[in-house]
Every structure is written in structure tokens, then in C-alpha cells.
Design a protein around this motif. Sequence first.
Motif, PDB file in Angstrom:
ATOM      1  N   ARG A 186       0.028 -14.228   0.123  1.00 21.45           N
ATOM      2  CA  ARG A 186      -0.608 -13.016   0.635  1.00 21.45           C
ATOM      3  C   ARG A 186      -1.023 -12.116  -0.542  1.00 21.45           C
ATOM      4  O   ARG A 186      -2.128 -11.564  -0.566  1.00 21.45           O
ATOM      5  CB  ARG A 186       0.371 -12.289   1.549  1.00 21.45           C
ATOM      6  N   VAL A 204       2.729  -5.635  -3.553  1.00 23.46           N
ATOM      7  CA  VAL A 204       1.473  -6.290  -3.950  1.00 23.46           C
ATOM      8  C   VAL A 204       0.761  -5.438  -4.994  1.00 23.46           C
ATOM      9  O   VAL A 204       0.309  -5.922  -6.033  1.00 23.46           O
ATOM     10  CB  VAL A 204       0.552  -6.520  -2.722  1.00 23.46           C
ATOM     11  N   GLU A 205       0.695  -4.147  -4.699  1.00 25.95           N
ATOM     12  CA  GLU A 205       0.029  -3.253  -5.646  1.00 25.95           C
ATOM     13  C   GLU A 205       0.734  -3.281  -6.999  1.00 25.95           C
ATOM     14  O   GLU A 205       0.098  -3.313  -8.050  1.00 25.95           O
ATOM     15  CB  GLU A 205       0.031  -1.823  -5.109  1.00 25.95           C
ATOM     16  N   VAL A 258      -7.998  -9.275 -13.254  1.00 25.87           N
ATOM     17  CA  VAL A 258      -8.386  -9.814 -11.949  1.00 25.87           C
ATOM     18  C   VAL A 258      -9.855 -10.201 -12.031  1.00 25.87           C
ATOM     19  O   VAL A 258     -10.696  -9.403 -12.449  1.00 25.87           O
ATOM     20  CB  VAL A 258      -8.172  -8.765 -10.838  1.00 25.87           C
ATOM     21  N   GLU A 259     -10.163 -11.439 -11.663  1.00 26.23           N
ATOM     22  CA  GLU A 259     -11.532 -11.915 -11.806  1.00 26.23           C
ATOM     23  C   GLU A 259     -12.445 -11.253 -10.774  1.00 26.23           C
ATOM     24  O   GLU A 259     -12.111 -11.160  -9.586  1.00 26.23           O
ATOM     25  CB  GLU A 259     -11.571 -13.435 -11.611  1.00 26.23           C
ATOM     26  N   GLU A 305       5.640  -4.418   1.865  1.00 23.95           N
ATOM     27  CA  GLU A 305       5.088  -5.524   1.089  1.00 23.95           C
ATOM     28  C   GLU A 305       3.843  -5.106   0.303  1.00 23.95           C
ATOM     29  O   GLU A 305       3.684  -5.456  -0.865  1.00 23.95           O
ATOM     30  CB  GLU A 305       4.738  -6.691   2.021  1.00 23.95           C
ATOM     31  N   ILE A 306       2.984  -4.301   0.963  1.00 22.67           N
ATOM     32  CA  ILE A 306       1.735  -3.937   0.292  1.00 22.67           C
ATOM     33  C   ILE A 306       2.009  -3.134  -0.980  1.00 22.67           C
ATOM     34  O   ILE A 306       1.276  -3.221  -1.959  1.00 22.67           O
ATOM     35  CB  ILE A 306       0.791  -3.171   1.260  1.00 22.67           C
ATOM     36  N   ASP A 307       3.105  -2.354  -0.954  1.00 22.65           N
ATOM     37  CA  ASP A 307       3.461  -1.573  -2.150  1.00 22.65           C
ATOM     38  C   ASP A 307       3.845  -2.508  -3.295  1.00 22.65           C
ATOM     39  O   ASP A 307       3.564  -2.225  -4.469  1.00 22.65           O
ATOM     40  CB  ASP A 307       4.633  -0.639  -1.850  1.00 22.65           C
ATOM     41  N   ARG A 349       5.194 -12.195   0.209  1.00 24.11           N
ATOM     42  CA  ARG A 349       4.651 -13.556   0.296  1.00 24.11           C
ATOM     43  C   ARG A 349       3.647 -13.738  -0.834  1.00 24.11           C
ATOM     44  O   ARG A 349       2.597 -13.090  -0.831  1.00 24.11           O
ATOM     45  CB  ARG A 349       3.968 -13.749   1.663  1.00 24.11           C
ATOM     46  N   MET A 404      -4.032 -13.542  -2.151  1.00 24.07           N
ATOM     47  CA  MET A 404      -5.238 -13.346  -1.339  1.00 24.07           C
ATOM     48  C   MET A 404      -5.766 -11.923  -1.526  1.00 24.07           C
ATOM     49  O   MET A 404      -6.956 -11.711  -1.740  1.00 24.07           O
ATOM     50  CB  MET A 404      -4.922 -13.628   0.138  1.00 24.07           C
ATOM     51  N   LEU A 405      -4.869 -10.951  -1.451  1.00 25.50           N
ATOM     52  CA  LEU A 405      -5.313  -9.557  -1.523  1.00 25.50           C
ATOM     53  C   LEU A 405      -5.776  -9.162  -2.925  1.00 25.50           C
ATOM     54  O   LEU A 405      -6.673  -8.333  -3.079  1.00 25.50           O
ATOM     55  CB  LEU A 405      -4.188  -8.618  -1.077  1.00 25.50           C
ATOM     56  N   LEU A 406      -5.165  -9.763  -3.924  1.00 24.97           N
ATOM     57  CA  LEU A 406      -5.518  -9.375  -5.291  1.00 24.97           C
ATOM     58  C   LEU A 406      -6.658 -10.223  -5.854  1.00 24.97           C
ATOM     59  O   LEU A 406      -7.360  -9.780  -6.759  1.00 24.97           O
ATOM     60  CB  LEU A 406      -4.297  -9.501  -6.208  1.00 24.97           C
ATOM     61  N   GLY A 407      -6.830 -11.412  -5.298  1.00 22.60           N
ATOM     62  CA  GLY A 407      -7.815 -12.311  -5.888  1.00 22.60           C
ATOM     63  C   GLY A 407      -7.249 -12.981  -7.131  1.00 22.60           C
ATOM     64  O   GLY A 407      -7.975 -13.265  -8.076  1.00 22.60           O
TER      65      GLY A 407
END
Lengths: 344, 665
Positions: free
Chosen positions: B299, B350-351, B362-363, B346-348, B296, B302-305
Motif C-alpha cells: 500500500r 506512509v508519509e 520518488v520517480e 497507516e497513512i501517517d 502494508r 502504491m501511494l508513494l510510487g
Amino acid sequence: MTEDAKKFLAEVTALKTAAEKAATAVSDGKALERWRIEFLGRKSPLGRLSKSLTSLAEGDRPAAGKALNELRADLKAEYESLQKRLGPKKAGTDEARLDYTLPGVQPPIGTLHPLTKTYYEITAFFASLGFNVAHGPEVEDEFHNFGALNFPPDHPSRDAQDTLYVNDEWLLRTHTSPAQIRVMLEQRPPLRVIVPGRCFRADAVDASHYPVFHQVEGLLVDENVSLGDLKGTLTAFAEYIFGPDTKMRFRPHFFPFTEPSAEVDISCVVCGGEGCRTCGGKGWLEIAGAGMVHPNVFRNVGYDPEQWAGYAFGMGVERIAMLKYGIDDIRLFYENDFAFLKQF
Amino acid sequence: MKYSLKWLRDYCPANVPADKLAQQLTMAGLEVESLVRVGDDVVLDVEVVPVRSDCLSMVGLAREISFLTGAPLTLPPVLIKEVRIPKEFSVDVDLVDRDLCPRYSARIVTDLRAGASPPWLAERLEAVGVRSLNNVVDITNFVNLEMGQPLHAFDLAKLRGRKLVIRRAAAGEKLVLIDGQELALSPEDLVIADAEGAVALAGVMGGRDSEVSSSTEAVVIESAHFDPVSVRRTARRYGLSTESSYRFERGTDPTATLEAADRAAALIAEVAGGTVLGPPADKGQTEWSRPAIVLRPARANMLLGTSLTGEDMAVLLRRLYFDVGLDRMENLIISAPPYRRDVCAEIDVVEEVGRAYGYDDVEATLPGGRMPAPARVPREELERAAREVLTAAGFAEVYTPSFTDPEKLAAYGLDAATAVPVANPTVSQFSHLRPALWPALAEVATRNGRLGAPSVLVFELGTVFEPGEDGRVVERPRLAALAAGEAAPRHWSRPPPRADFFFVKGIVEALARALDASLTWRGESFSLGDGEGKYVRLPLEPFGEGHVVEMDVAPLYGRAAAPSRRYHPISRFPSVVRDLAVVVDDGTAAADVVAALRDSSELAREVSVFDVFTGEGLPPGRKSLGIRIRYQADDRTLTDEEANAARQGAIEILTERFGATLRSQ
């Protein structure tokens, strides 16, 4: 005036003369003490005279008493002047010739260990961001140290941990992260905690390894937390501890209990990033491991990973102290030489 | 792992200076620990995290370089010219334990001449620190390094019964490894066996008896997919770690076994002049698919900013060879390439998006959200209070290791049986957990004394350990303070006081005051609040003796955080002092006399002992205590008569309770 009274006054005069004569021979503290006992002590003639005062005729007593009091005052004054003359024997303390450059008396000044000082600085920063301090046990079980932190059994990720065991069930914690688990099992989000503490690794002893070391672990759990927040927090931290010109970078890394994970570097405190011996020519120094709390860790403590997000970081207090103070050998922290300790 | 830049350029001719490339790799999570120029080559030493086993090969790292630099990736060609297997060379592969070996592929090469490797081959291997042995073994190592698939070559002539059985070992089954070590195997070990017995420890090391030698004419090249946990357990059981076990433990690509066997066979034929036979053996699961993962984008952002679009993410992932589709909800449907065994959820992904985007971009923001209520931490507050008292008294804080050993404990009169042993100590001086803090403080004192310190005042806050029930360990947070030698800084104008019992007792009393805790002594032991402590006097070089107090602090935690202390209004009326010299039995505790005097009158505000003496002028078995009492009232100036009456009352109490007499009477 009766004969007795005249005799009394004569004795007073004689005693005064004797005392003055004896005083000229007093040359040190011991002689002074002998002089005091002879002329002012309980068994001195002065004592005898004051007792005999009552045996004088009533009319003679005021004059005799006055003479006796004067004698006592004179003897005391003599004693004090002798004391003053003999006492300050050491050079430089004669008030008129006082050497104001001589050292003063040092009040006892204790010192905090540099690791404590560093830890207190770290705490002060995170307290200002609303982090509370939590503690955990140093002897841990497999579940808290590994399992709940998403270390699969029989996985190479455990190799880096070099664990010291007490027995099959208990081990010496290899990091303060198990306390994360304890905190999350006890509390509900939002959470902001730091966990300081002693950790253990089966390391050989050398300039950069010691089987005992200290970590500060941080954990933040809330509804919207990002890697950017983690970066912001640790950037502010690095500037707080190492100064406003400190630069920071996040390198992707792997830890079982966070994803995404990063190793956190700061620009070299010695060369500022040019490359030198301290940073091995790289210009950067690693100060922490960090990342977003892995959803499996949330599941292991009963948090819904769809609802909650969080970041975690861990840093070595020794490492921070070494960089902050320019200490090049970790063993110095545990040898406790005063030449080292008294510098902080 | 070491990588040769020249070798890497065979697959990805990135035109980037080596140090720039090292920087890019580092920032992509492949930390370049060193970069060494060797002739016209550059050797990179890269720390590959355990889950990125796909990068434990030249091709794997080249793939990352291709992503980072945009240079094209060229995979090594596999050009097989195979000859149908003649009967006499056929080998029967029997995959028995598929749970530990999901796939087993093998190729036979015959008519080869084992011998020295050609220079290009030896050069490649040696550049990354692998010794050249012979052309056949070198090719298996070369393909392992190139593709990350460990291979093993058996001398076909030495396989008894022309059979390869992949099975668990029999208990006690013997196997002599290539390095000469003879193992008695465990039934948990997976072995490769021929008709008569084990010939290799699966995924770890081959056996001596089937090893390729200069007389080898035909080989079986094994290219298998072994279970990571099984290989790890076996390798650890025998204390082995090989290039092969290292990769298998971290997980290999199960789809690549046959390709690697083919690549090796083709290369052996090239460098050793053999004939590749076919078809290859390929047992177990040959079709592998990857799970579909839903990503997603919201998502991930959100997690990474970050604020990337789904399309941005798809572009990044496709460049890393991920299959990316879209569902009706605008979510990305991801399938990771087979070698990316770390990407399962999914988290993998995202990373991976974050890594591909670049953490640097990433700010940095400070966390918003809800702040938990601040909480007092009694332990922290107690430790701070203790540190304040001790440092104000001139003590230096020390940190000593949590470990000790029986010899040291015995030297300090402590029983090693009270200490918890460490099961796997690294150094013998660190074999047990400390049961007390003070022996280490004594060592610190001696060390500093020998370095010339005239005075040692040190303290430590730390945990001690004792054996508990059922193998548990009881932890006790403690405070210990040691004084030896001079008790105050030196000054030329006066002699320094010496550390003694009363000096360290004073520290305990100061703590009691700071924490508003009661303090009672029974012999050398004391209770401070609800905590127990002890005084230890010990012989201590070079000072002669040292004085220690050590106490439990956990029972005191609440005291620093929430003191029970209340303000008592200050009396504006002067106080009157009365002195007593009382003679009591030697065995009478001064503290009891003081307590009785404090309770003797509500006017008694302060009772202190100013002199103690025995001997001359006193009956044997009696001692004289000089005591000063300060009397004060809150509402009036005390008269001499009141003070005298109070003093008289005090004398009567002492006479009655302790059989005391007044000395000057």
C-alpha cells in the motif's frame, strides 16, 4: 427652336459660367457646402430648369434635356473635384506625396487581464490531461471549507487560513478546496477536475498579500494513484508554463486534507537556481501546495479509502502570473492601470 | 522557530556545513526560512508545520539532524540529587479537571538565590531571541526550548495554603497575569489556583502575584500536559500567544513531563544554588502507550510510487525511533515514539516512509488509469464568449476586489443595506461584499482618466453578493462593461466617436448576437435571454460621464455551450432595398416599429433604423424614423413591383398599429 428653348439654353450656359466662377472662390468645406446648395441643391436653378423642361415645345425637349444633363454632370464633376481638392487638407495624405510612415488607424484592441491569460494557460495544460473544470461558491460553510477537508476544530492548522467571516455560519472561502468536496459528493471516481476561483484571506494589503486572490485546485481520484504521478503531473506543468529547462522539487509539508503533503518549488525563473533577489537567494520559488488525498477526506465524502487513491494540488494564479511575467507587486492586478493591463 | 546551531550541536555534533544542513532540513519538511551567522554561531529560522510539535525544541530538531546526517544523538543528562521534602515545604497538588490536564508533574527547589544567569545560559537564550530575565525563569525557558516541554515556576512562598489546584475557573474569577493584564475568567478556562484563587492561566501565562522575583528563595516547577484545544481556546479568548501556549496548542509529549521538571530542577540547583526536594508530584495519567499501526508495504509503495521492501521501510522507520515489528502477513507493526503525536494511522506512517526515503527520489510519472469523459462547462464557455465579444470591441478586462464600503456605495447612489457586511474586515474600505461591479469599474475609469487615458473601455466578469434568507448570501455572477470618453482609438485624420448610451448598448447587442439570445429593453433595463441587466449613466471624473451596462450571466450559461443557432440556406438572388421615413408619436418604441416591419412580409430580411429626428417640420409630440428594409426571396429575383407591394403593406401596418404617416407625403 423656339425662343423659350434658346432662353433655356442660354440659362444653362450662364449657370455653368456662374458655377465655375463661384468654384474658384471656394476655399473650405463650408464654402463648398454653400456652393453645393446654390448650384446642386433642391432649390437651385438646376431644379427650376428641370421643372421648366416640360413647358418647352416637344421638339426642343431632347436638345434642352441633353444640355441640362450635361450641366448636371459638369456641376457634379466640379463638386467632386472641389471635394478632392479641399478634403485631404491634412499633410501627408496627398496621394502623390503620401507619407507611408504615418501611423494607421488602430482597430479597437481589447486585452484580457493577465490573471485570465494565466488561468487559460493553466486550464489548457490540465485539459490536455483530461481534467474537467468545476466551480464552487465563493461564500462557503464551515463544513466544506474546513471540516470535510480534515481541519480539526480548534486546531492551529486553521491559523494559516486567516478566515473572513460573513456570520457564524458562513465564511468567504479561503481556498478552492471546498469545491473538491462538492465534486466528490456529486460524482463517483474516476475523477479529474480542476477548480478555478476567487478566494479570500484576512490579509493586510502589501506587495505580496491581498485579501482577494485566485486559486486553481486540482483533484485526481482513481484506483492507483501515487505521489510519483503527482510529481510527474506538476513537473510537466512547470515545464509547460515556465519552459522546458524548469526544474522542480517536492518539499514535505503539512496540509490537513492531504497526506503525504508537499510544497512544490520550481527553479528560480530569474536566475535559474543560482540564487538572486527574486528567489531570496534560495534558487527556488514555491508555486503550489499538493499531496495525496487524505483518507479522512475520502471518508467524509463517502469514498472508500481502501478502494480509491487520489492526489490534489492548489496553486495561486497571481503567484504563477507574477513569476511568469516578472511582476513584483500583487496589487498591480487589482489597480488595473492601463499602463499595466495593456502589456498583456 | 529559531534554532542555534551551536546549541543543536550539544545534542547532535553533525559535521555538515550550515547551508548544506539547511538544505537537508528543508527537503525533510523542516523548511529553513533563513540562516544568519551571529559570531561563531548560526541561527536557523525553521518553519515547523503545526503537526510537528516534536520539532519545536533543540532536541527535537537535533533528532532530525541525526537522522539526516547519521551523526549520533546525545540526549541531555538529568542528574538529580534530591532531598526528601521537609514538612514546611510540602505542596499539595490537587488535579481536579483531568480532562483538561491529563498529567501534572511538579518539583520543588529550595534555598536558591534568584539572580542573573550565568553567561552560557543567557547566551543560549539570547541566540534564539529569548530575553534573559533571571536564573530561575531562564532555566524554565531553557528547558522548554531544549525539550519542548513548557514549564512554569511559582514562588513557593506566595502560594497561599501551600496548595496547587488544577481546576476550571469560576465565572468572573479574577487573575492578574505576569504582563499586568487583569482577566475576568471564563468557566471554560483551566487555571492553576492556590487555596484562595487562580495563580496562573494554565498553559498560557503565569500570574503576577506568584511570579519569581529577586527575593524568591523556593520555587515549584510545574511541568504539565494540558489539553491542546483548551489551551488554544483560552489563549485566543484573551488574544494571547506565548511560547508555552504555542507548544501546548500543537500538542506536547505527555511522557516527558517529569523528566523536564527534573531537568529544570537540576539545572536550577546548578545555576541558583538550590536544593531539589523529592519525591516530585506526578498526578494524573503517568503511563502512556502508543497504538500499534499496521503498515502494508504494498500500500505504501502504491501511494508513494516507490518499490521499497518492507525491510527497507523498517530500516528507515527504526532510524526515526519507531518500534517496528512484523506480522504473519509480512506487514509492519509500527509504534511511533511518544513525541510523534502526528503519527496515529497507516497513512501517517506512509508519509513518514516517503519523507525518510526522500520525495526527491520518488520517480515522476504521469498518471495512467481511467480518464473521465470530457464535459462541457457552460460557465467557462459563456465567459470565454463574453471575453471574445468585449475584447473584440476594444474593452480591457479588469479584476477588482470583491469588497466595498458603505461610503463608496453611497457615493454611487447605492444603499449599503443591500450589501452583505463582512464580520471581521481587515481594512475599512473592505467592510462589505460588493452588490454591483460597476462602482469599482468607475474607480478604475477615474484612476486611468486622471493618469491621462482619453478613453476608458473596461469590463469585468465577477460575482456580486446580496443578503439572502437565514444569514445566507446570494451570489450572482455578473458581467459589467463601462465606457467613458472616446469610444475608439485616436487618429489624427478624424475626430473620435464619444462613448454614450448607444455605444454600450451596442455591446449588449453584440453579446445577444454571439449568444443567439433575445434582447428586449424596458427603459434603462433589459433582458438578455433569461438574464436581467441594466444601463447606468453616471457622472464620472475626469470624463464628465460614464456609461455602464451590467447584467446577470448565470442564466446565459447554457447559451455559449450549446447554441440553438441553425444554418439558414443563403439566397442566391439579389435583394431589393426600400427606405421609409415614417412619423410616429414620440412614445413609440423604435424596436416595436422594427419588429412590426420584420413581421410585415416574409420577404423582409433586414430592417434597420438609419435616421431619427424630431422638431422642425414635424408636429409637436411626433418623431420621424428613417428605416431601411431589405427584401429578398430564396427562389427568385424580386421585381420592383413585389418590393413596392411589400413596402406598401409595411406602410399600412405602421399606419394601423402606430398611427404612422409617411414624411415625404
